[in-house]
Design an enzyme around this catalytic site. Structure first.
Site, PDB file in Angstrom:
ATOM      1  N   HIS A   1      -7.064  -1.790   5.831  1.00 56.81           N
ATOM      2  CA  HIS A   1      -6.102  -1.185   6.010  1.00 56.81           C
ATOM      3  C   HIS A   1      -6.090   0.425   5.486  1.00 56.81           C
ATOM      4  CE1 HIS A   1      -2.247   0.659   8.342  1.00 56.81           C
ATOM      5  NE2 HIS A   1      -2.056   0.138   7.047  1.00 56.81           N
TER       6      HIS A   1
ATOM      7  N   ASP B   1       5.999   4.313   5.510  1.00 50.56           N
ATOM      8  CA  ASP B   1       6.728   2.815   6.158  1.00 50.56           C
ATOM      9  C   ASP B   1       6.739   1.267   4.955  1.00 50.56           C
ATOM     10  OD1 ASP B   1       4.149   3.463   6.333  1.00 50.56           O
ATOM     11  OD2 ASP B   1       4.697   2.148   8.384  1.00 50.56           O
ATOM     12  N   HIS B   2       6.004   1.699   3.804  1.00 49.89           N
ATOM     13  CA  HIS B   2       5.836   1.009   2.554  1.00 49.89           C
ATOM     14  C   HIS B   2       5.629   1.404   1.081  1.00 49.89           C
ATOM     15  CE1 HIS B   2       3.370  -1.871   5.704  1.00 49.89           C
ATOM     16  NE2 HIS B   2       3.354  -0.850   6.321  1.00 49.89           N
TER      17      HIS B   2
ATOM     18  N   HIS C   1       0.909  -0.895   0.166  1.00 50.11           N
ATOM     19  CA  HIS C   1      -0.198   0.161   0.072  1.00 50.11           C
ATOM     20  C   HIS C   1       0.979   1.098   0.255  1.00 50.11           C
ATOM     21  CE1 HIS C   1       0.567  -0.885   4.406  1.00 50.11           C
ATOM     22  NE2 HIS C   1       1.056   0.373   4.356  1.00 50.11           N
TER      23      HIS C   1
ATOM     24  N   HIS D   1       1.745   4.042   2.255  1.00 45.85           N
ATOM     25  CA  HIS D   1       1.772   4.659   3.176  1.00 45.85           C
ATOM     26  C   HIS D   1       3.062   4.557   2.961  1.00 45.85           C
ATOM     27  CE1 HIS D   1      -1.536   4.390   6.171  1.00 45.85           C
ATOM     28  NE2 HIS D   1      -1.946   5.138   5.410  1.00 45.85           N
TER      29      HIS D   1
ATOM     30  N   HIS E   1      -5.191  -1.919  11.866  1.00 45.81           N
ATOM     31  CA  HIS E   1      -4.602  -2.953  11.911  1.00 45.81           C
ATOM     32  C   HIS E   1      -5.161  -3.346  13.026  1.00 45.81           C
ATOM     33  CE1 HIS E   1      -0.195  -0.971  10.445  1.00 45.81           C
ATOM     34  NE2 HIS E   1      -0.939   0.364  11.303  1.00 45.81           N
TER      35      HIS E   1
ATOM     36  N   HIS F   1       7.010  -6.092  11.160  1.00 46.85           N
ATOM     37  CA  HIS F   1       6.310  -4.324  11.386  1.00 46.85           C
ATOM     38  C   HIS F   1       5.585  -4.868  12.942  1.00 46.85           C
ATOM     39  CE1 HIS F   1       3.552  -1.262  10.785  1.00 46.85           C
ATOM     40  NE2 HIS F   1       3.755  -0.874   9.733  1.00 46.85           N
TER      41      HIS F   1
ATOM     42  N   ASP G   1       0.019  -3.971   6.038  1.00 50.03           N
ATOM     43  CA  ASP G   1      -0.722  -4.100   6.784  1.00 50.03           C
ATOM     44  C   ASP G   1      -2.586  -4.099   6.924  1.00 50.03           C
ATOM     45  OD1 ASP G   1       1.639  -2.452   8.018  1.00 50.03           O
ATOM     46  OD2 ASP G   1       1.021  -1.028   7.959  1.00 50.03           O
TER      47      ASP G   1
END
Lengths: 740, 695
Positions: free
Chosen positions: B170, B87-88, B83, B85, B409, B431, B191
């Site tokens: 998510h 952090d991804h 996805h 985000h 989450h 994670h 996530d």
């Protein structure tokens, strides 16, 4: 033996009738496509009606009438109860197509083959899949995997791949291999050597060369010319098919040339159609997806096209030249029919056909060369009842109501064993009902609702003397601590939020806004008046091919590339079918079938196979050579049984006898010529052979164009005198192959 | 094997390469015992997949990247992004543009559309020096061309790696990837949330049980409050604060949960007319730009949204919420609700507002997301007395701080239930903060105690190795498959491998079952030869065992057939021609015939002395011995002559004895034995005379 496969056409072979085929794979019956034509003649569904109840799954390939039109009727009347599989756009646009068909029909006839509710309930059986999704069937179809793949032609169009035990049966009709504005080309060419391919011969004889840019320009020019001369342009289209491509072409043309003539898109479902299409970007061409990702430009946010769902809106539009895109393409019914009748007599106007009309429809008649001078058309109209007819209708309705009420009360009476006086007591209410109904304008669409409330709510209880509103007294239980409470009343329910959200929904609300016009019709007493009139066709009639189907030549080359082991031809005129059959027999594969209606052909592959386990020992000795996607090696192995009872292959304990060497590779003479030339050897083609250098010639023997099962390996002959060149060229030739 | 990370053991195993091949390696390059910079490396059968490519929000510059040094980016076949985000997905432009990566990248349609907007915004707002910038806008634009899209459930195959994705909940477009390499399935959840909310669907449960499940553990063993309780707390806090004349700051991450909160607020306002004069601001131009993406990809959302759309109301057109661009446009008069990014209060508008409002007791700050370690949001949740403002001064922290988690989450209960349904044999936790992850691991060990399930929680760069003994099955088809052979029979044919499927077929069937085809090359060579044809016949008979003479049926010219392979024809007085069909043996035979003919042409025939021939035979025998010995030495090194004419071969302490006559090998090491036997067979077939039967 392989998986058993039988194909039985139910409709649409050796002619251009709607498509509907029964494909049985190991006794699991697929109905692939369930088409009807714009005449909605139930007799052509005769073959389907015989087998409808035995069908296990329905696969739909395109969202138009020819591919799914009969679904509501088959579910309602023929006992079709199987789950239906299709893509999201095919589902949604198919639904809209059927609404549009129904509403157009209802407007001009007492159409009773299916209702809007039938359409809804038929489409509720649909499971929606995405392209390349492998859907594993369960139950009876255990082991069968179905997957839709991109077909081109229409949005959501599907090539179906049905796989069982590694054997593929592919159904691919009405393909388009070319990339268009809104669609990608089909991916059929990526499937090679399927066990069975079912395809159509519709375009086999049509070898129109294709030049998109020119054609689109010509299309725009033609329209512009008519508009410039003060004429109107009618584009008869299907509800939710090729129209999207046309709209995009017109949008672009209008923007490029900064034209400001109005364009109207007129169907009963026009605005929802575009609304949905806006959210189907992931099903469209790469370029559309890309422009959205990059700039968030949705091509269906249209600047020049206005959507109408009602002809009166068109009539209210300012006078002057305009373009109207209206359904249906056949001109049989719908707005296009009415507009044609209005406009045909004016020589300034233009009717521009973008697809071949269905067989025996007005559109087809007009596409004849030369076009007819005059055509007879039936003009039907739904008019509200007036005067005596209305009174007669109401009396009839009242009588029916009365009987029903009587029946209802009688039943209630029986169950409740109440007094005879009750019948009299309910009578005044019935009179009330008819009073409300006599004023259709007041009752409006809610007429039915009132009736229900009045009857249901006003049945007096058997103990009361006179009719009265029901009244219930709430009693409270008390104990030492006060009112007895029910703990359940105080539990906060989790779903509360869900409910608030869901209320707005209503699964198929979409239809109401457009449908409301006809809802009125349903409740208002009305009748159909028809008369036949002859229309002088003075307007210009032009046919330009925007069907978005591959032409005959491309179809042939795709077929020879796909090279199925067995080929079944359907859908297409008798000549086209025969032509393609002969062509494929010669150039594609030796097993070509073109069955007639209800003729079952067995296309079970005569493939023999057994499975073996490859032991680690054997594999560690195998040296693979890489050839494109393949890796290939020669194995000599000894058969053994594993503990599990399966066969396994181990390395030979003795030295294997030498085997005849195999040359693997596909030599293309033209490519080889280039290769030699790059090595500094003079090469030229002479009399079908390749002359290399001064003396050496290479030729291919036998018919190498056929890739099917009949032909053997390629035969290549190299000859020349003893000289250095000979060995050099032979080495180059060898370098094109892998020796095993 | 692609990976040569220092933590990965490099010892070679004795048991041949096949076992190495069966090893599945999973290494978290980020998100191992931490939250942030998700990046998980996986390798099996020489195929390599990388899941996600994020950055760590608490660090900047190179330090925020996952440990890319551990792997060789050029070996990666497929990179899958779950996805949008940061952090991804945020190290993707760096990975695509600044490393040797040349594989293919996939993400879903909504993810790709938002990815671009989000990262462009990230580049603009991040306040780091130019040299610390990992990538710029051009890099993002270039990366867009390399990213391919995948739809939910669509199966894609790259290099024999098959993969498809499921809805993950998510955020819009979030996916769980299932990867299938040679029948071994690995699920990477990214996530995910199993709870349906106002606009998103809950995560699906895959139909197939994976062999390995790489699962997020953000919330560890914590449990979410029920949805309605959270919403009530959320709206209550806001309602109370406003009615007391305070301001509410909701720091959110611009996309994802923010849309859900807006839907909640809009609904709450519409049912509470008394609030309708209190403005709600949403300060994110980015979110506004993303709105068209939300409007378009409705099919990735749940039925509630879709039916609203069907009923012709756009659910993302809010009635009570107005956007503001920046703090300059914001008039701070009286109570209001402001939603602003970023969610961690690191910088930007949410921080500016926080600095303005933090010392007023009436105000409230509602933190709705997961709080990343190292951010101000995480700090203030412990309610310190003072905070440091952006200008370096300290101020008292008087505003109320609430953490009401809306982050989608999975919690402990969801994770347990999900794994219970999936029943994977191996679970890898990523994670999550180390402590939470450890607790979750203990809980799962308890849950799966009676089943054979292994659970791992590797640290960054720590590899998890598993073995899958996949049996290779082949399908014998066509002519070869007409009859199922008995045990002990031999099967000879072409083994064709495509992806991970094997087929065995006769050479003649190759063109039927694959796109490959075979060819026969017929050669015809003409040589001037003026001598008598019978001389040629005589000479050929001296060399070759089989020479048959006959006459051509059509033309009546004499011809010889040598070894049943090569035909020699006397085309005319001056010319002879050779015909044969290409293969190595025939080519050799024809070459020797050609040499012979050329020799005859050149010199007067010599009578060969008989004795010489015998001597040659003896010599040949010795020569063969020598050659075999020399070849074996070159292959195995230490080869000595043993008893009874046997050869003793020693490799790495393993001893094998080879019988030169029978070819039997005696050794304790199976691998060595097999190798020597094969080598000897090949050597023998190379030095032996051509067998007559070879056709």
């Amino acid at each position: 033996m392989g998986t058993s496969v039988q194909v039985t056409p139910l409709c649409g072979v050796y002619n251009e009738n709607p498509l509907s085929y029964l494909v049985s794979i190991d006794d699991f019956n697929f109905l692939i496509d369930c088409g009807w034509h714009d005449h909605f003649d139930p007799t052509i569904l005769q073959p389907l009606s015989k087998v409808a109840s035995t069908i296990d799954a329905v696969l739909l390939s395109y969202p138009d009438t020819l591919h799914l039109g009969a679904l509501p009727y088959a579910v309602k009347q023929l006992g079709l109860s199987a789950p239906v599989f299709t893509t999201e756009p095919t589902y949604r646009l198919g639904l809209l197509t059927m609404y549009d068909q129904y509403l157009s029909r209802k407007q001009v006839s007492d159409f009773d083959l299916f209702t809007l509710d039938d359409i809804d309930s038929a489409f509720q059986k649909v499971t929606r899949l995405t392209y390349s999704q492998n859907h594993h069937l369960s139950g009876k179809g255990e082991g069968i995997v179905i997957a839709p793949h991109v077909a081109g032609h229409l949005l959501g169009g599907t090539v179906w791949k049905i796989t069982k035990d590694g054997e593929d049966v592919i159904y691919a009709v009405d393909l388009n291999h070319r990339k268009e504005r809104h669609l990608n080309g089909t991916v059929l060419a990526s499937f090679v050597r399927p066990a069975v391919l079912i395809t159509d011969a519709y375009n086999a004889l049509n070898n129109q060369p294709y030049r998109r840019g020119e054609k689109e320009n010509e299309f725009g020019e033609t329209i512009k010319k008519t508009l410039g001369a003060g004429g109107n342009v009618l584009l008869p289209v299907d509800t939710a098919g090729r129209v999207f491509e046309l709209i995009l072409i017109l949008e672009q043309y209008w923007t490029d040339k900064s034209l400001n003539y109005p364009i109207f898109f007129l169907t009963y479902v026009a605005s929802s159609t575009i609304d949905y299409v806006k959210s189907f970007l992931e099903w469209m061409s790469d370029s559309i997806a890309k422009s959205f990702e990059q700039n968030r430009e949705n091509p269906f946010l249209l600047k020049n096209v206005t959507f109408l769902i009602n002809k009166s809106e068109l009539d209210n539009a300012p006078d002057g030249p305009k373009v109207v895109i209206a359904s249906m393409a056949s001109l049989e019914v719908g707005f296009s029919h009415d507009i044609f009748v209005e406009w045909a007599s004016d020589a300034k106007n233009l009717v521009l056909f973008t697809e071949r009309g269905q067989f025996a429809t007005l559109a087809r008649i007009l596409q004849a060369d030369p076009p007819p001078k005059a055509v007879k058309v039936a003009m039907s109209k739904r008019v509200p009842l007036v005067g005596e007819e209305l009174i007669a209708y109401e009396e009839e309705q009242n009588r029916i109501k009365k009987e029903e009420t009587l029946k209802a009360t009688l039943i209630k009476e029986e169950t409740k064993a109440s007094h005879g006086a009750d019948i009299d007591a309910s009578d005044p209410m019935v009179v009330d009902v008819s009073n409300t109904h006599a004023l259709p304008d007041v009752a409006g669409p809610h007429g039915g609702g009132y009736r229900d409330i009045l009857i249901d709510g006003f049945v007096p209880s058997s103990t009361s003397v006179a009719p009265m509103f029901p009244f219930y007294e709430n009693t409270f239980e008390w104990d030492d601590f006060g009112e007895v409470i029910n703990p359940d009343d105080y539990v906060i329910k989790d779903e509360d939020m869900d409910q608030t959200g869901m209320h707005v929904g209503g699964y198929l609300d979409a239809k109401f806004d457009e449908g409301s016009t006809s809802m009125m019709l349903d409740t208002k007493p009305s009748k159909v008046v028809s008369n036949e009139l002859t229309v002088q066709v003075k307007c210009l009639l032009i046919y330009m091919d925007f069907e978005g189907r591959s032409d005959g030549r491309s179809i042939k080359s795709i077929l020879s590339h796909v090279a199925p082991l067995k080929l079944v031809l359907v859908h297409g005129s008798a000549e086209a079918t025969e032509h393609l059959k002969q062509h494929c027999l010669k150039h594609v594969c030796p097993h070509v079938y073109a069955p007639h209606i209800e003729e079952t052909i067995d296309v079970t592959s005569d493939l023999c196979a057994y499975k073996v386990q490859l032991s680690e020992k054997l594999m560690s000795n195998v040296l693979f050579k890489k050839l494109g996607d393949y890796e290939i090696a020669w194995v000599d192995a000894e058969v053994a049984k594993t503990d599990g009872g399966t066969l396994s292959l181990n390395p030979c304990s003795t030295t294997a006898p030498p085997h005849k060497s195999v040359l693997v590779g596909d030599l293309k003479m033209a490519d080889f010529k280039q290769f030699l030339a790059s090595k500094g050897i003079q090469v030229e083609f002479a009399g079908g052979a390749l002359r290399c250098g001064e003396y050496v010639t290479i030729r291919k023997v036998g018919d190498a164009s056929q890739k099917g099962g009949a032909s053997g390996p390629q035969q290549i002959l190299i000859e020349g005198p003893l000289c250095e060149d000979y060995y050099k060229i032979r080495d180059y030739l060898y370098s094109q192959f892998f020796l095993l | 094997m692609a990976s040569t990370g220092p933590l990965q053991p490099l010892k070679r195993r004795d048991s041949s390469a096949t076992r190495e091949d069966d090893q599945l390696i999973i290494i978290p390059l980020g998100a191992g015992n931490e939250v942030g910079r998700s990046c998980v490396y996986m390798s099996y059968k020489g195929k390599t997949v990388l899941f996600d490519c994020g950055i760590h929000l608490a660090y900047s510059g190179m330090a925020a990247l996952p440990y890319f040094d551990e792997i060789d980016p050029s070996m990666i076949d497929v990179l899958l992004i779950t996805h949008f985000h940061l952090d991804h997905a945020a190290s993707l432009p760096y990975f695509l543009e600044k490393t040797t990566f040349k594989g293919r990248v996939f993400m879903t349609y909504p993810t790709k559309a938002i990815y671009k907007l989000l990262l462009t915004d990230y580049v603009k707002v991040s306040k780091v020096s130019v040299e610390d910038m990992l990538f710029n806008e051009q890099d993002i634009n270039r990366s867009m061309d390399k990213i391919e899209v995948i739809d939910f459930h669509q199966t894609v195959e790259v290099n024999g790696i098959r993969f498809w994705c499921y809805t993950a909940g998510h955020v819009l477009g979030a996916a769980m990837f299932m990867v299938d390499i040679a029948g071994v399935r690995v699920l990477y959840t990214g996530d995910y949330s199993r709870e349906e909310d106002r606009h998103l669907r809950a995560a699906e449960t895959p139909l197939f049980s994976p062999d390995v499940c790489i699962i997020e553990s953000t919330y560890g063993v914590r449990q979410h409050q029920p949805q309605h309780v959270r919403e009530k707390r959320f709206t209550d806090v806001i309602h109370t604060t406003i009615s007391e004349g305070g301001r509410v700051l909701i720091p959110v991450f611009a996309l994802g949960r923010a849309q859900e909160l807006l839907l909640i607020l809009d609904e709450y306002w519409s049912t509470h007319p008394e609030l309708q004069n209190i403005p709600i601001y949403y300060a994110s131009p980015l979110a506004k730009r993303c709105l068209s993406v939300y409007e378009t990809y409705l099919h990735s959302m749940n039925d509630r949204i879709r039916s609203k759309h069907a009923a012709k109301s756009n659910p993302f057109v809010f009635k009570y919420i107005s956007p503001i661009k920046s703090i300059e446009n914001f008039k701070d008069v009286g109570p209001s609700v402001v939603m602003a990014s970023p969610g961690g209060l690191q910088s930007g508008l949410s921080r500016q507002l926080f600095d303005m409002w933090c010392s007023d007791r009436k105000n409230a700050c509602v933190l709705p997301g997961y709080l990343v370690e190292g951010t101000l949001a995480k700090t203030i949740i412990n309610e310190p007395k003072e905070v440091t403002l952006m200008n370096g001064l300290t101020a008292p922290l008087n505003m109320q701080v609430h953490n009401i988690s809306f982050s989608a989450h999975a919690d402990s209960a969801q994770t347990s239930a999900f794994l219970e349904e999936l029943l994977p044999n191996n679970i890898i936790l990523v994670h999550g903060e180390a402590k939470e992850m450890g607790r979750l691991k203990q809980k799962l060990i308890g849950q799966f105690a009676d089943r054979n399930v292994k659970i791992f929680n590797p640290k960054n760069c720590q590899s998890v190795e598993m073995y899958f003994n996949s049996q290779k099955m082949a399908k014998t088809i066509g002519r070869l498959g007409e009859r199922t052979p008995e045990v002990g029979e031999t099967v000879s044919g072409l083994l064709v491998k495509k992806g991970f499927t094997y087929q065995i077929m006769a050479p003649d069937d190759l063109h039927i079952f694959s796109q490959l085809s075979t060819a026969n090359i017929t050669q015809r060579i003409t040589i001037p030869y003026a001598g008598a044809f019978s001389v040629l016949n005589h000479r050929l008979k001296q060399i070759f065992e089989s020479v048959e003479s006959s006459t051509d049926e059509e033309s009546g010219i004499p011809m010889l057939r040598v070894h049943e392979r090569v035909t020699v024809k006397q085309d005319s007085e001056k010319l002879i021609s050779l015909h044969w069909s290409s293969d190595p043996v025939s080519d050799m035979v024809s070459d020797s015939i050609v040499a012979l003919v050329v020799n005859i042409n050149r010199e007067i025939p010599k009578v060969v002395v008989e004795a010489e021939a015998i001597k040659t035979e003896e010599e040949n025998g010795k020569k063969v011995e020598k050659v075999i010995y020399a070849l074996l030495v070159s292959l195995f090194g230490d080869v000595k002559a043993g008893e009874n004419g046997k050869l003793v071969i020693t490799v790495d302490g393993n001893v094998a004895e080879l019988d030169k006559q029978s070819g039997d090998v005696v050794s304790e090491n199976e691998g060595l034995k097999e190798r020597i036997r094969t080598a000897f067979q090949r050597i023998q077939s190379a030095v032996k005379p051509i067998p007559l039967s070879a056709s």
